[in-house]
Design a protein around this motif. Structure first.
Motif, PDB file in Angstrom:
ATOM      1  N   ASP A 217     -13.019  73.065  49.511  1.00 45.38           N
ATOM      2  CA  ASP A 217     -13.003  74.175  50.149  1.00 45.38           C
ATOM      3  C   ASP A 217     -12.000  75.148  49.462  1.00 45.38           C
ATOM      4  O   ASP A 217     -11.962  76.304  49.330  1.00 45.38           O
ATOM      5  CB  ASP A 217     -12.877  74.367  51.484  1.00 45.38           C
ATOM      6  CG  ASP A 217     -13.701  73.780  52.479  1.00 45.38           C
ATOM      7  OD1 ASP A 217     -14.942  74.065  52.212  1.00 45.38           O
ATOM      8  OD2 ASP A 217     -13.501  73.131  53.477  1.00 45.38           O
TER       9      ASP A 217
ATOM     10  N   PRO B 232      -9.584  87.171  47.252  1.00 49.48           N
ATOM     11  CA  PRO B 232      -9.061  87.247  48.613  1.00 49.48           C
ATOM     12  C   PRO B 232      -7.582  87.385  48.534  1.00 49.48           C
ATOM     13  O   PRO B 232      -6.821  87.207  47.761  1.00 49.48           O
ATOM     14  CB  PRO B 232      -9.337  85.852  49.219  1.00 49.48           C
ATOM     15  CG  PRO B 232     -10.586  85.318  48.419  1.00 49.48           C
ATOM     16  CD  PRO B 232     -10.248  85.736  47.091  1.00 49.48           C
TER      17      PRO B 232
ATOM     18  N   ASP C 242      -8.512  91.765  53.675  1.00 44.22           N
ATOM     19  CA  ASP C 242      -8.940  90.339  53.609  1.00 44.22           C
ATOM     20  C   ASP C 242      -9.380  90.146  52.062  1.00 44.22           C
ATOM     21  O   ASP C 242      -9.143  89.022  51.480  1.00 44.22           O
ATOM     22  CB  ASP C 242     -10.327  90.018  54.412  1.00 44.22           C
ATOM     23  CG  ASP C 242     -10.069  89.842  55.654  1.00 44.22           C
ATOM     24  OD1 ASP C 242      -9.004  89.536  56.234  1.00 44.22           O
ATOM     25  OD2 ASP C 242     -11.058  89.959  56.358  1.00 44.22           O
ATOM     26  N   SER C 243      -9.514  91.190  51.145  1.00 42.03           N
ATOM     27  CA  SER C 243      -9.522  91.091  49.865  1.00 42.03           C
ATOM     28  C   SER C 243      -9.158  92.096  48.891  1.00 42.03           C
ATOM     29  O   SER C 243      -8.848  93.363  49.852  1.00 42.03           O
ATOM     30  CB  SER C 243     -11.047  90.818  49.514  1.00 42.03           C
ATOM     31  OG  SER C 243     -11.866  91.816  49.878  1.00 42.03           O
TER      32      SER C 243
ATOM     33  N   ARG D 260     -14.639  83.241  48.555  1.00 43.03           N
ATOM     34  CA  ARG D 260     -15.479  83.251  49.543  1.00 43.03           C
ATOM     35  C   ARG D 260     -16.865  83.086  48.816  1.00 43.03           C
ATOM     36  O   ARG D 260     -17.301  83.851  48.062  1.00 43.03           O
ATOM     37  CB  ARG D 260     -15.392  84.313  50.608  1.00 43.03           C
ATOM     38  CG  ARG D 260     -13.985  84.517  51.442  1.00 43.03           C
ATOM     39  CD  ARG D 260     -13.896  85.480  52.190  1.00 43.03           C
ATOM     40  NE  ARG D 260     -12.701  85.730  53.050  1.00 43.03           N
ATOM     41  CZ  ARG D 260     -11.460  86.288  52.351  1.00 43.03           C
ATOM     42  NH1 ARG D 260     -11.598  86.954  51.297  1.00 43.03           N
ATOM     43  NH2 ARG D 260     -10.430  86.264  53.121  1.00 43.03           N
TER      44      ARG D 260
ATOM     45  N   THR E  56     -15.890  78.853  51.994  1.00 44.78           N
ATOM     46  CA  THR E  56     -15.046  79.144  50.760  1.00 44.78           C
ATOM     47  C   THR E  56     -15.296  78.235  49.854  1.00 44.78           C
ATOM     48  O   THR E  56     -15.938  76.889  50.181  1.00 44.78           O
ATOM     49  CB  THR E  56     -13.629  79.130  51.017  1.00 44.78           C
ATOM     50  OG1 THR E  56     -13.295  77.707  51.705  1.00 44.78           O
ATOM     51  CG2 THR E  56     -13.403  80.268  52.119  1.00 44.78           C
TER      52      THR E  56
END
Length: 272
Positions: free
Chosen positions: A123, A154, A204-205, A83, A89
């Protein structure tokens, strides 16, 4: 001259956008065969640890600010990215890609691209597995760059994770070390590597901030030196103030003029 400056400004802006991948001109393309088939950082991937421990993600961080990762994938592929902090991204700069079939056969990244796909867009890096790719037990491995003393990536898959730090690193002391999310367990192996384990990551990470114990000693020494210098400066400053006060008193600038101390001889002549 003004038109020329405008053209130069537009060209500079276009170049910046291209370099950042916003236009897609430089962000796409394929990963070179040399990078796909490069040697993994730290030696061969630890497939056995991933399989025997039934881990969805097994990540080993190396001392040269790189990491090796093995992921168990349920599906036809995976997208690898970081990100950018602006809601977008960027493709993860992967190398040494390997694919392991459920029967244990391992192929290189270039072979994987021939049988499936390895594509880089502006991306993400998209990897499609051979055949149906939806077979329980297949795994993908790759190497990528990290940040010294801070690992953040991520969660490409959810489930059980293990992150292994380089030898002699720790993460338990606040400010210097931290975990996100909080792990279920941490252990130290016979190589003095800290293993951080999560049973079910849904965030998310995954982030691990770590340090060398000697960093704490160095910081403590620097802090003590600064405190000593600061204390010495404060003492010197106070002594200077005391010396200045004594000089003023010697010159009579700070003599107390209270009438009680001076005595009272009564009113002047003629006023009695």
């Amino acid at each position: 001259m003004t038109d020329r400056r405008r053209l130069l400004a537009l060209a500079a802006l276009a170049g910046m956008l291209a370099l950042s991948g916003c236009t897609g001109l430089l962000g796409g393309g394929s990963v070179s065969e040399e990078r796909l088939d490069a040697d993994p950082a730290g030696g061969e991937y630890d497939w056995n640890e991933s399989v025997e421990s039934d881990l969805d993600a097994h990540i080993v961080i190396h001392e040269n600010a790189t990491f090796s990762a093995v992921y168990a994938i349920e599906g036809g592929g995976i997208e690898l990215f970081r990100r950018d902090g602006l809601g977008g991204t960027n493709p993860l700069d992967v190398r040494a890609v390997r694919y392991r079939y459920p029967n244990g056969t391992v192929i290189t990244g270039s072979e994987l691209r021939e049988r499936g796909a390895v594509e880089r867009t502006r991306d993400v890096v998209r990897i499609d597995f051979p055949g149906e790719g939806d077979v329980d037990g297949d795994r993908i491995a790759f190497t990528a760059g990290s940040t010294p003393k801070r690992f953040a990536l991520p969660t490409y898959v959810t489930g059980s994770y293990e992150v292994v730090l380089p030898p002699n690193r720790r993460a338990s002391l606040p400010v210097f070390g931290d975990f996100s999310p909080r792990p279920e367990s941490t252990t130290v192996d016979d190589r003095n590597r800290l293993h951080v384990r999560w049973d079910d990551v849904q965030t998310d990470s995954v982030i691990v901030q770590f340090y060398l114990p000697q960093d704490i000693r160095i910081f403590g020494g620097v802090f003590a030196l600064l405190a000593l210098v600061g204390g010495g400066g404060l003492l010197y400053y106070r002594r200077q103030i005391e010396a200045l006060r004594e000089q003023r008193e010697e010159l009579g600038l700070d003599v107390d003029t209270d009438p009680d101390d001076l005595g009272d001889d009564g009113p002047p002549p003629g006023m009695r």
